[in-house]
Scaffold this active site. Structure first.
Site, short mmCIF file in Angstrom:
data_model
loop_
_atom_site.label_atom_id
_atom_site.label_comp_id
_atom_site.label_asym_id
_atom_site.label_seq_id
_atom_site.Cartn_x
_atom_site.Cartn_y
_atom_site.Cartn_z
N TRP A 198 2.48 1.66 43.58
CA TRP A 198 1.86 2.20 45.04
C TRP A 198 2.15 1.62 46.23
O TRP A 198 2.64 2.28 47.19
CB TRP A 198 0.35 2.56 44.82
CG TRP A 198 0.16 3.47 43.83
CD1 TRP A 198 -0.78 3.39 42.62
CD2 TRP A 198 0.40 4.92 43.68
NE1 TRP A 198 -0.94 4.18 41.81
CE2 TRP A 198 -0.21 5.54 42.34
CE3 TRP A 198 1.41 5.84 44.31
CZ2 TRP A 198 0.09 6.72 41.93
CZ3 TRP A 198 1.42 7.13 43.67
CH2 TRP A 198 0.82 7.40 42.74
N LYS A 216 -9.80 9.23 42.83
CA LYS A 216 -9.95 8.36 41.93
C LYS A 216 -11.57 8.08 41.76
O LYS A 216 -11.92 7.57 40.80
CB LYS A 216 -9.19 7.02 42.06
CG LYS A 216 -7.86 7.35 42.38
CD LYS A 216 -7.00 7.15 41.18
CE LYS A 216 -5.64 7.73 41.09
NZ LYS A 216 -4.78 7.11 42.42
N ASP A 271 -4.92 0.53 51.04
CA ASP A 271 -5.04 1.49 50.19
C ASP A 271 -5.96 1.14 49.11
O ASP A 271 -5.78 0.37 48.27
CB ASP A 271 -3.56 1.71 49.66
CG ASP A 271 -3.48 2.91 48.36
OD1 ASP A 271 -4.77 3.33 48.36
OD2 ASP A 271 -2.49 3.09 47.92
C1 LIG Z 1 -3.21 7.48 42.93
C2 LIG Z 1 -2.94 6.57 43.78
C3 LIG Z 1 -2.09 6.79 45.23
C4 LIG Z 1 -1.54 8.22 45.08
O1 LIG Z 1 -2.68 9.12 45.66
P1 LIG Z 1 -1.91 10.57 45.96
O2 LIG Z 1 -3.45 11.09 46.61
O3 LIG Z 1 -1.54 10.99 44.67
O4 LIG Z 1 -1.12 10.70 46.93
C5 LIG Z 1 -1.97 5.90 46.02
N1 LIG Z 1 -2.42 4.70 45.95
C6 LIG Z 1 -3.22 4.41 44.56
C7 LIG Z 1 -3.60 2.86 44.73
C8 LIG Z 1 -3.46 5.24 43.92
O5 LIG Z 1 -4.12 4.76 42.71
#
Ligand SMILES: *Cc1c(COP(=O)(O)O)cnc(C)c1O
Length: 354
Positions: free
Chosen positions: A100, A191, A167
């Protein structure tokens, strides 16, 4: 049969949230209308959006500190470029701790110079880099707090005078941090907060408006802030369900209560991984994630047996990501310790059987 859902995302949410959300689909607040058929400009929905935004700031301890919360669309993946679009003029620093982060770096490069301050790519991201030097005068530093795929989690965040962007998709609201150290936090809802379709963005307003670039409205944080996160039709159901999860979280005692439970769950599974000779952990011990535990079978021949035992025990979603292999048990806020114990029991049973 009750399923123990270890899916990495979209993933488990509290049962009471599912119940309440399904009720609202049929009849929202005894209005005779569904939450997904009313105007997003109606008082009913505006109240939902405002409660969700204010609960997010309250739970993170950021109320009255110059932050705004937004519920946007396009997933965390859109934040990879939106953060850079709004903040990157000359140079930004990125800590590369997984796929990511790597994707975030790729997107940021469209907007300016990107320095990779540290990376653990050399070991398939099984650890968090430490002791690296942080350059000065960066537009911002970007990091990924929890690496969903590899099962590592940052414990010590970089210290610098540049704004910190993070993030937090897979560990938002799961542990206590001084969130005021971050200038921009983003997290895809699916998540730890709600269904897919919305992304929480928490931003310190004073970092905005400092670059010379023109920004298209949909990608401009300032536009979304000025419109109260209602610049265009928001994903009403995803925001509503996220709001229910945030209410649930607050009722249970907020992030402090979640952290305590998450630590217990993590301890339970990691001690089994370490004590059971049939399994091996993937991530470096000191960097292990309390959200996603990654592990492999020492002897791959046992895979079929173990998978069958998991299936029989109602264990769902423990297959590892293709870039790591093995297994991954995701234990987000809504997962009970009983579910983790059910998986640990099966791991123990395999040892007794083998
Ligand atoms: C799942 C995830 C993403 C991607 O998220 P989307 O909403 O599918 O774009 C980005 N960063 C992390 C840490 C993730 O676990």
């Amino acid at each position: 049969m009750k399923k123990h859902n270890f899916s990495a995302g979209p993933c488990i949410l509290p049962q009471e949230v599912f119940k309440e959300a399904s009720k609202a689909i049929l009849d929202y607040n005894d209005s005779g209308l569904s939450i997904i058929e009313i105007s997003h400009r109606s008082k009913d929905f505006v109240d939902v959006m405002e409660e969700a935004r204010s609960l997010a700031l309250e739970l993170l301890g950021l109320e009255g500190k110059g932050y705004k919360a937004l519920f946007l669309q396009g997933g965390a993946s859109t934040q990879f470029l939106m953060a850079a679009y709004n903040l990157l003029e000359s140079k930004a620093g990125y800590i590369n701790t997984g796929s990511w982060s790597d994707k975030a770096i790729k997107e940021a490069k469209f907007f300016g110079e990107v320095v990779e301050i540290a990376s653990s790519k050399d070991a398939n991201y099984n650890y968090i880099p430490k002791g690296y030097e942080v350059p000065v005068d960066l537009d911002y530093i970007h990091c990924t707090s929890n690496n969903t795929i590899f099962g590592t989690q940052i414990k010590d965040f970089p210290i610098s005078n540049s704004p910190l962007v993070c993030d937090m998709s897979s560990d938002i609201f799961s542990r206590q941090l001084d969130f005021s150290k971050f200038s921009l936090i983003y997290a895809g809802a699916q998540k730890n907060m709600g269904p897919a379709g919305t992304t929480l963005v928490v931003i310190k307003e004073d970092i905005l408006g400092k670059i010379n670039r023109q920004i298209p409205s949909m990608l401009d944080y300032q536009v979304h802030i000025s419109k109260g996160s209602m610049f265009n039709t928001p994903p009403v159901f995803a925001v509503y369900t996220s709001m229910l999860t945030l209410r649930w979280l607050k009722k249970l005692g907020g992030i402090a209560a979640m952290e305590e439970l998450n630590e217990k769950k993590a301890k339970l599974i990691y001690s089994e991984i370490d004590l059971n000779p049939l399994f091996k952990g993937f991530a470096a011990k000191e960097d292990r994630s309390n959200m996603n535990a990654t592990f492999t079978l020492v002897n791959e021949d046992l895979k079929e047996t173990f998978d069958a035992m998991c299936k029989e025990g109602g264990i769902n979603g423990v297959n590892g990501h293709r870039s790591v292999g093995g297994y991954r048990a995701s234990m987000y806020n809504a997962m009970t310790i009983e579910s983790v114990a059910a998986l640990v029991d099966i791991m123990g049973d395999l040892e007794r059987k083998a």
